[in-house]
Design a protein around this motif. Sequence first.
Motif, PDB file in Angstrom:
ATOM      1  N   PRO A 295       0.807  -1.224   0.000  1.00  0.00           N
ATOM      2  CA  PRO A 295       0.000   0.000   0.000  1.00  0.00           C
ATOM      3  C   PRO A 295       0.845   1.282   0.000  1.00  0.00           C
ATOM      4  O   PRO A 295       0.584   2.190  -0.790  1.00  0.00           O
ATOM      5  CB  PRO A 295      -0.826  -0.130   1.280  1.00  0.00           C
ATOM      6  N   LEU A 318      -9.137 -10.529   2.753  1.00  0.00           N
ATOM      7  CA  LEU A 318      -8.165 -10.948   3.775  1.00  0.00           C
ATOM      8  C   LEU A 318      -8.925 -11.149   5.073  1.00  0.00           C
ATOM      9  O   LEU A 318      -9.631 -10.237   5.522  1.00  0.00           O
ATOM     10  CB  LEU A 318      -7.088  -9.872   3.955  1.00  0.00           C
ATOM     11  N   VAL A 348      -7.322  -0.506   8.308  1.00  0.00           N
ATOM     12  CA  VAL A 348      -7.564   0.064   6.977  1.00  0.00           C
ATOM     13  C   VAL A 348      -6.734   1.333   6.788  1.00  0.00           C
ATOM     14  O   VAL A 348      -6.095   1.529   5.757  1.00  0.00           O
ATOM     15  CB  VAL A 348      -9.073   0.367   6.792  1.00  0.00           C
ATOM     16  N   PHE A 352      -3.206  -0.453   5.421  1.00  0.00           N
ATOM     17  CA  PHE A 352      -3.591  -0.434   4.003  1.00  0.00           C
ATOM     18  C   PHE A 352      -3.695   0.968   3.424  1.00  0.00           C
ATOM     19  O   PHE A 352      -4.104   1.136   2.279  1.00  0.00           O
ATOM     20  CB  PHE A 352      -4.910  -1.190   3.815  1.00  0.00           C
ATOM     21  N   ALA A 356      -7.693  -0.267   1.127  1.00  0.00           N
ATOM     22  CA  ALA A 356      -8.648  -1.361   1.364  1.00  0.00           C
ATOM     23  C   ALA A 356      -9.905  -0.812   2.063  1.00  0.00           C
ATOM     24  O   ALA A 356      -9.956   0.354   2.427  1.00  0.00           O
ATOM     25  CB  ALA A 356      -7.978  -2.411   2.237  1.00  0.00           C
ATOM     26  N   VAL A 409       1.733  -7.044   4.901  1.00  0.00           N
ATOM     27  CA  VAL A 409       0.621  -6.405   5.625  1.00  0.00           C
ATOM     28  C   VAL A 409       0.157  -7.237   6.821  1.00  0.00           C
ATOM     29  O   VAL A 409      -0.532  -6.718   7.714  1.00  0.00           O
ATOM     30  CB  VAL A 409      -0.594  -6.116   4.701  1.00  0.00           C
ATOM     31  N   THR A 413      -0.831  -5.863  10.827  1.00  0.00           N
ATOM     32  CA  THR A 413      -2.243  -6.102  11.161  1.00  0.00           C
ATOM     33  C   THR A 413      -2.324  -6.922  12.445  1.00  0.00           C
ATOM     34  O   THR A 413      -3.114  -6.622  13.356  1.00  0.00           O
ATOM     35  CB  THR A 413      -2.950  -6.855  10.009  1.00  0.00           C
ATOM     36  N   TYR A 453      -5.895 -15.328   2.654  1.00  0.00           N
ATOM     37  CA  TYR A 453      -6.089 -14.309   1.631  1.00  0.00           C
ATOM     38  C   TYR A 453      -6.554 -15.041   0.397  1.00  0.00           C
ATOM     39  O   TYR A 453      -5.836 -15.890  -0.125  1.00  0.00           O
ATOM     40  CB  TYR A 453      -4.729 -13.648   1.412  1.00  0.00           C
ATOM     41  N   THR A 524      -9.242  -5.980  -0.157  1.00  0.00           N
ATOM     42  CA  THR A 524      -7.998  -5.235  -0.391  1.00  0.00           C
ATOM     43  C   THR A 524      -7.983  -4.455  -1.710  1.00  0.00           C
ATOM     44  O   THR A 524      -7.020  -3.745  -1.984  1.00  0.00           O
ATOM     45  CB  THR A 524      -6.788  -6.185  -0.385  1.00  0.00           C
TER      46      THR A 524
END
Lengths: 554, 334
Positions: A295, A318, A348, A352, A356, A409, A413, A453, A524
Amino acid sequence: MAKSDESRWLPDRRTVLKGGAALAGAAAVSGGLTVKEAQSASPAGTMVIAAPATPQSLDSEYDVSLGTFETVAACYDSIVEFEKIPDAGNAEARREDIKDYPDRPGRVNMKGKLAESWEIDAGSKWVRFKLREGVKSHDGNELTADDVVWTWHRKLALGAIGGFYCNTIDLRRPEQVKAESKYVVSINLDNPNPLLLKLQPNLYNPIYDSKKCKEMASTDDPWAKKYIENNVAGFGPYRIESLVRGQQAVFKGRDDYWGGAPKMSTVIFKEVPTSANRVQLLQGGAVDIAQYLQPLELISLKKAQGVAIDTVPATFMLWIELNAKIPPFDKVEVRRAMNFAFPMEQVVKTVFQSIAYPLNGAMPDLYPGFNGSYFEYKQDLAQAKELLKAAGLEGGFETTLAYNAGDPVQEPTAILYQTALKEIGVKLILKKVPAATFYNNVSERKQPMIFYYDSPWCPDPGYSMNLYFHSKSFINYSNYTNAKVDELIDGAAKTADMDARLKMMDDAQKIVMAEAPWTFGVFTNYSMARRADLKGWTYYTSNNIRFQDFYRDA
Amino acid sequence: MNDNARSASEGSGAERGAVGSKAGSNAALRWQRFKFQLRFLLAVLRARPMFALGYFIVISVIVLGIFAPLIAPYPPETANPEDFLQLPSWKHLLGTDATGMDIFSRIIYAPRIDLTIAIAGTAISAVVGSLIGAIVGYYQELRGIKSFISGFVMRAADVLQAFPVFVFAIALVAIFGQSLQSIIAAIAFVNAPIYLRLMRSQVLAIRNMRYVEAAYVSGASDFTIMLRHIIPNSLGPILSQLSVNIGWSVLLTAALSFVGAGVVAPTPEWGSMIAVGFQSIITGQWWPSVFPGIALALTVFGFALVGASVEVLADPARRRALGGTLKQRAAEAA
């Protein structure tokens, strides 16, 4: 001390420094030249792609690695395909039209690819394709009904990915796929199946050149597995000129392709494992497309000259599997609590970079029948604590979350989630799993929590729900079991009445969302990072690119 | 009490007094020696400032690690998404990472993990490697089963050292699982052959010394000879190797974390911080990886300097030479 005769010939310190400076200058100049060369565009008919990996096995029956997707898409054709439409949010992008069309046969907006026309039973028990005449394979063999028959027979015989598709449409016996004439082939099912037509454009339903495959087959290998693993035998627009695994694959457009020679006559698919390097190559103009960027990299590239970033809604999802067979995730309250604790907004925004958006359902929101109104898991730690109390876990518990070391990512997360879970007394231990063994960990279903994912490749609610939530599905990695959900999914697989199916899948989504077999993560999106003069990109539900779509702006 | 008894009692008292005064003079002697050694060390550090820099870095890193909970302004393992990827500022001295964790706090917590792993791993390898090395060296070139075992151990060490150290360490962590103990074990395992060879070469030189022969002919057992006469006199190179090795082990720990085979996230550890941060250098966020990189480089450098100083101080010849230089300088200054 006087210097000896020989030593006078040796360079002194000053000379060495001067020489070093000259060398450094020369290196800088040559470096500059390299950059300059990199900035020059590829020849008009050549496209260079920086990808995380080159294709491994080329057999779509067995391999689902990234480069293999592109190879199958470039070298093989399916019987039919979805019509393409402009993307609603991005003028430069096109996408498959996967909407539900109640007034069309099979309720889909499709056009022929290897087939020029087709007929489908109103009850979806049979479909008959009239193939194009004069279509040639890479090896010059003409497409006939026998090729389609052999392709489906191979799926039935090998029983791997193709076997799964056979099961999905309830195709059980070889004689159910029949060559009616040289150019007409039919598939005849025992029961109505709503996916009979919808599954045909799937990336992994390519048609093989049966004549070539039979030539390459042997008694030990009747389905030419060895040949197809390393070669292509299809009717697609490209052939593979060379493949050096770990380095690059070179594809050449076919002048004798039935749809006309592709505009990009040469495609070089280079392996560049580090995403930062792919960014640099794209920025410098050395490649035309950089795949699978992070991202932050996409955000930074938006400002780069000569680079275009197209982001469109996609089928990528995801989530975190909550293994229902491992306590305490056998309790619905605990799974719901885990969802109420998930810091969706923060993930988010930070991880991301707002590219996302929340995964507010159990299937891609692009698919017919998706219902996002059952999502209730906005972060609410008080409610999460209440749910844990109801589950008898007021003091919290300790569990492990496995994540993929190869996906940048997932770790941040997981860290954000870990911090949030501390607030409700849950101690989350993070387990970093090497990318090479990550999917083994997923499929073993032995982790209490593990990231996943994925995207379902058939735009159908029944197909999606069956994949992830039917108790007998091989990719129901959360071990979720609910008899009512199974019944609804089975019911939706046996009727072509789309309205009834949509109702059943809506009911199933309601149950699944309430019982939360996943910690719902994010959609995503799909981002294409390309040189600005490269046009024609089309988004497919299989989330791969197809070289034949591209052309260069004059 | 009769006279004899009194005189015996006095005698014993006199003896006690003599012992007491001897003990006192020993303590004074020790104090004198300590003061001399301290003065010598300070003189050495003044004469060789790079040694002083090494000690300063190592002591600073250890102190920061010990007092990290008192110094760190933020908890090192708590994400703060509101402050993600902040540039260095007064609020966050070295900025924040992608999850908003304070980089300064994590950097000063990191030695707790890095040094623990490195020191424990190196210490285990030094003890085990040195003991085996002493035995192997002692029985080298003799005939019989002991010699055969010595040869076998050396060939086994050759095999171990033939593997690239880093790959070998990754393999060990993969086999034993990703935990602190596994990383320590991996470091101990890859380092042990170094000490084994070092000790063996020392023992080979020392075992033919006259004092060893004297111990042998006086009836001392092999065990006693090795423990009392050979090992203590072979420790100099081992000690200097220790410091260099600790620095190297910090680097190996960081490297294991960098490739994902090290400590578990989000444990503050320099290698994993670099691994997480380096991906965003290309997008302009340099601070999540550069600062841990500097901390790691400085620490390894510090241990290398300390190792160099130990090498000089543990070698009597070089120590005497240095002492001579110091005296000469002092005389010139006077």
